[in-house]
Design an enzyme around this catalytic site. Structure first.
Site, PDB file in Angstrom:
ATOM      1  N   LYS A  35       0.832  -1.212   0.000  1.00 38.42           N
ATOM      2  CA  LYS A  35       0.000   0.000   0.000  1.00 38.42           C
ATOM      3  C   LYS A  35       0.864   1.260   0.000  1.00 38.42           C
ATOM      4  CE  LYS A  35      -2.166  -1.115   3.817  1.00 38.42           C
ATOM      5  NZ  LYS A  35      -1.579  -2.442   3.995  1.00 38.42           N
ATOM      6  N   THR A  36       1.829   1.278   0.900  1.00 36.50           N
ATOM      7  CA  THR A  36       2.663   2.469   0.998  1.00 36.50           C
ATOM      8  C   THR A  36       3.481   2.639  -0.278  1.00 36.50           C
ATOM      9  OG1 THR A  36       2.732   2.195   3.381  1.00 36.50           O
ATOM     10  CG2 THR A  36       4.399   3.617   2.425  1.00 36.50           C
ATOM     11  N   ASP A 220      -2.023   7.874   3.931  1.00 36.49           N
ATOM     12  CA  ASP A 220      -1.606   6.500   4.289  1.00 36.49           C
ATOM     13  C   ASP A 220      -2.214   6.147   5.652  1.00 36.49           C
ATOM     14  OD1 ASP A 220      -0.372   4.065   4.115  1.00 36.49           O
ATOM     15  OD2 ASP A 220       1.689   4.796   4.353  1.00 36.49           O
ATOM     16  N   GLU A 221      -2.360   4.861   5.932  1.00 38.31           N
ATOM     17  CA  GLU A 221      -2.871   4.395   7.243  1.00 38.31           C
ATOM     18  C   GLU A 221      -4.201   5.057   7.590  1.00 38.31           C
ATOM     19  OE1 GLU A 221      -1.265   2.054   8.913  1.00 38.31           O
ATOM     20  OE2 GLU A 221       0.869   2.211   8.410  1.00 38.31           O
ATOM     21  N   GLN A 251      -5.824  -3.308  10.655  1.00 39.01           N
ATOM     22  CA  GLN A 251      -4.708  -2.692  11.369  1.00 39.01           C
ATOM     23  C   GLN A 251      -5.113  -1.415  12.094  1.00 39.01           C
ATOM     24  OE1 GLN A 251      -0.671  -2.919   9.521  1.00 39.01           O
ATOM     25  NE2 GLN A 251      -1.808  -3.501   7.701  1.00 39.01           N
ATOM     26  N   ARG A 605       4.899  -7.555  10.999  1.00 40.30           N
ATOM     27  CA  ARG A 605       6.115  -6.761  10.812  1.00 40.30           C
ATOM     28  C   ARG A 605       7.273  -7.664  10.408  1.00 40.30           C
ATOM     29  NH1 ARG A 605       3.924  -3.107   9.273  1.00 40.30           N
ATOM     30  NH2 ARG A 605       2.092  -4.379   9.544  1.00 40.30           N
TER      31      ARG A 605
END
Ligand SMILES: Nc1ncnc2c1ncn2[C@@H]1O[C@H](COP(=O)(O)OP(=O)(O)OP(=O)(O)O)[C@@H](O)[C@H]1O
Ligand SMILES: [Mg+2]
Length: 725
Positions: A35-36, A220-221, A251, A605
């Site tokens: 995504k990022t 983002d996020e 998330q 992660r």
């Protein structure tokens, strides 16, 4: 123009998102699906293919560090853009807006940011001034109340407390606090956002200008935006901007701070022409890690639903370690990091993640003992340390005399005979006359409101600050910092304290001069004086860049601050009921899903290897706890897990570290119990089993036995009546 490099290293779906025609878009996808990466390439695409000016782009990231990374990645793909593009965190961008339009925002030019510790002190002081009992009315609670309301976009006048006396009380405090901030030119974190929103709302021309300017907004996020952040984006976007948001409902981990997952569906409703693009391929983690995380998160209800798969290898199983206590856990983790290093791995590839900041101390000690460098990411931040805040207090007061928080901090640090009695007079005069503390001092001196020693002490302080300002006029930034640290008497004060802690404080003060020397205002701060830029930098970035970012060091951080990051080797420490999920979430029930999402964030992660550990006994916050392994451990199917026995750990080479020595000694003591590792024993109640571990010595020796029927137990040898078989 050849733009193929903009689509390089992207899969089909990612390319679709990057090269879509200009419209609003939601990229909804699980962890590690790129995504990022898509967001970064999209910005480059907008610049190069759509020929959008950098001025038209506003990009929001989660941390300042992420913003810097994003900028450098965009520049790698699209060339130099300098400060023309607005890229940063919500807070950073709101700050930039307020600085640019401080008058319209009704702020003094020299307004300062109030961090959460300063905010707490200030609220406490206000509550004391109206004689509230802080047992019944905890200042922390008032602080959360105020921040939560601000996060929802609510001012005092928007809230109707009705017949609720509690709420009425909180509202009174909210009002008094806000008045004090306004008087002193102070803006807390939540206020940055709220005020930036009101600024646009109340100034139609300004709003029209920015709506016109920011044709492209990227976030983002997005799953962790709160109400005011959403409102801000919505307002800025108007009906013409193209908004691309990327996020993952699984998330969302800041619900406790007002984040709303619903913003995802709200977005789809408000921007009804928005396309949704899903990414399903994970590029980060091995198959075992990814599948285990998928299975865990499947326990949550009401998910937007996603498939996530990887083409990569299954990789190693997830290592699960049941530690005897928190020391044993730390020792285990450090041991694995040593192994990693011995096999040629780097320290910075290792991350230790935990639920609460306090857990870091034991881990830090174990790392120190093994002489492994580490850094705490977002932990006790440099700019939050006591001595640094003292020094900054002077600098802030010099920049803005009305900064009450700074005044309170340094007025009697170092001690100069301005006691509580005198201060109370200063405070109540300030309240009565509706002025700041500094002004109150001046009035008191002029009108002989203070006498004798108190008067000369206060006058001395006023003169000191004025002289400091005069002295500094022609100095460079770092010289000023150095000058203030010395002439204020701070350095001398810590020097007299002696001891290691005081030494570290002096080192920190010295480090502050270094920080000022290497400080470079960025483009967002072009209109600020160097000092104001430095003060804002200290408040906003508080240590995100801690230590030397380039040094090879193990990364320690809370699960919350690990969001968006990735590491080859990851440890999740303290995965115990009561700690993770934490007790409050267990008691309140509805917060369990968020804890599980946090676990999902933590697991995902890891790129190559993941260890999960829990301790059966843990001393934390000064208390001894006995806890069961977290339910999250049970929710991971066994096929992905390798339960680690300590046997290997015990026979590890003995080094000269104090811990290893202790181990060596206990090994002999252990033999004195007549038991040995690997030995089969029987217990009157639990039946037959194998000794797999031990801890302590003499009458306190405890052994871990894996019973054939009853599972693993720790027993005190002296009482356990174990029979060798
Ligand atoms: N098409 C691709 N080919 C190879 N590697 C990729 C591809 N897309 C992404 N990656 C890599 O996968 C990793 C995860 O990407 P990224 O951080 O963008 O994911 P994310 O969806 O933002 O994750 P998170 O949800 O944790 O924020 C990164 O190392 C990235 O460089
Ligand atoms: Mg990301």
């Amino acid at each position: 123009m050849d733009v193929s490099h903009l689509l390089e290293g992207l899969n089909e779906h990612q390319r679709q998102a990057v090269s879509a025609e200009q419209s609003s878009m939601l990229v909804l996808a699980g962890a590690g699906s790129g995504k990022t990466r898509v967001l970064v390439h999209r910005i480059a695409w907008l610049l190069q293919v759509e020929q959008q000016s950098p001025y038209s782009i506003l990009a929001v990231t989660f941390t300042n560090k992420a913003a810097k990374e994003m900028l450098s990645r965009v520049e790698q793909v699209a060339g130099y853009i300098s400060g023309r593009m607005w890229i940063g965190t919500f807070h950073g961008l709101a700050h930039r807006l307020l600085r640019a339009h401080y008058q319209e925002a009704k702020l003094p030019q020299s307004f300062q940011i109030l961090d959460s510790e300063d905010q707490h002190r200030m609220i406490k002081r206000i509550m004391k001034s109206i004689n509230l009992d802080d047992k019944r009315w905890p200042p922390r609670q008032a602080q959360s109340y105020i921040n939560a309301k601000k996060d929802e976009g609510l001012r005092v006048q928007h809230i109707d407390a009705g017949y609720h006396p509690m709420e009425k009380q909180w509202l009174t405090i909210y009002q008094l606090y806000q008045d004090a901030c306004d008087r002193a030119g102070l803006v807390d974190f939540a206020e940055l956002l709220l005020r930036a929103h009101e600024l646009l709302l109340n100034n139609p021309t300004l709003l029209a200008h920015y709506q016109q300017r920011f044709g492209n907004i990227l976030v983002d996020e997005f799953q962790d935006t709160n109400a005011i952040q959403y409102a801000w984006i919505r307002l800025l976007a108007g009906d013409k901007s193209h908004v691309m948001i990327v996020g993952d409902d699984d998330q969302s981990i800041y619900g406790w701070r007002g984040a709303r997952i619903e913003n995802l569906s709200k977005f789809l409703k408000d921007f009804n022409n928005a396309k949704t693009i899903r990414l399903e391929q994970n590029y980060r983690s091995t198959g075992n890690i990814l599948n285990a995380a998928n299975q865990l998160i499947a326990h949550n209800p009401d998910r937007m639903g996603k498939n996530l798969w990887t083409e990569g290898k299954d990789g190693e199983l997830i290592g699960l370690y049941s530690a005897f206590n928190e020391l044993d856990e730390a020792r285990f983790i450090v041991g694995r990091i040593n192994d990693w290093q011995n096999q040629g791995g780097l320290l910075k590839e290792c991350a230790i993640l935990y639920r609460g900041n306090a857990q870091s101390r034991v881990l830090e000690e174990a790392l120190l003992q093994q002489r492994l460098s580490y850094r705490i990411y977002g932990g006790v931040r440099f700019f939050e340390r006591q001595e640094i805040k003292d020094a900054m207090g002077y600098l802030r007061l010099i920049a803005n005399r009305d900064d009450d928080a700074a005044f309170e901090r340094v007025v009697n640090t170092p001690a100069r005979g301005i006691g509580d009695r005198t201060l109370n007079i200063v405070r109540s005069t300030a309240r009565e006359q509706n002025v700041t503390l500094w002004q109150s001092c001046k009035k008191l001196i002029e009108n002989n409101g203070l006498t004798g020693r108190a008067r000369s002490a206060v006058a001395g302080f006023i003169t000191l600050v004025q002289e400091l300002e005069q002295d500094c006029l022609d100095m460079s930034l770092h010289k000023r910092v150095d000058h203030c640290i010395i002439e204020s008497g701070l350095k001398q004060m810590y020097r007299q304290e002696k001891g290691e802690k005081a030494e570290a404080r002096i080192e920190n003060l010295e480090e502050l001069v270094t920080a000022a020397r290497s400080f470079e205002p960025d483009e967002t701060q072009e209109n600020l004086s160097e000092m104001d830029a430095f003060l804002a930098h200290a408040a906003l970035e508080a240590g995100e860049g801690q230590a030397d970012a380039h040094e090879d060091a193990v990364q320690l951080m809370t699960l919350h601050s690990a969001k968006g990051l990735e590491f080859p080797l990851v440890f999740l420490a303290g995965v115990e009921e009561g700690l993770f999920p934490n007790q409050r979430a267990i008691d309140e029930g509805d917060r369990l899903d968020e804890e599980r999402r946090l676990c999902y964030v933590g697991m995902t992660r890891a790129m190559e290897k993941l260890y999960i550990s829990h301790a059966e006994q843990r001393r934390l916050y000064g208390r001894e706890n006995y806890s069961a392994p977290s339910r999250f451990i049970r929710e991971i199917p066994r096929q992905f897990v390798d339960e680690i026995r300590l046997k290997t750990q015990v026979s590890a080479p003995v080094t000269s570290s104090p811990i290893a020595n202790r181990f060596h000694q206990t090994e002999q003591n252990f033999q004195a119990t007549g038991l040995s590792l690997g030995q089969r024993v029987s217990h009157p109640k639990f039946g037959a089993g194998v000794v797999v571990n031990y801890e302590g010595s003499g009458p306190q020796t405890r052994v871990q036995v894996n019973f054939d029927g009853a599972g693993s137990k720790w027993l005190v040898v002296a009482y356990a009546r174990l029979q060798p078989l």
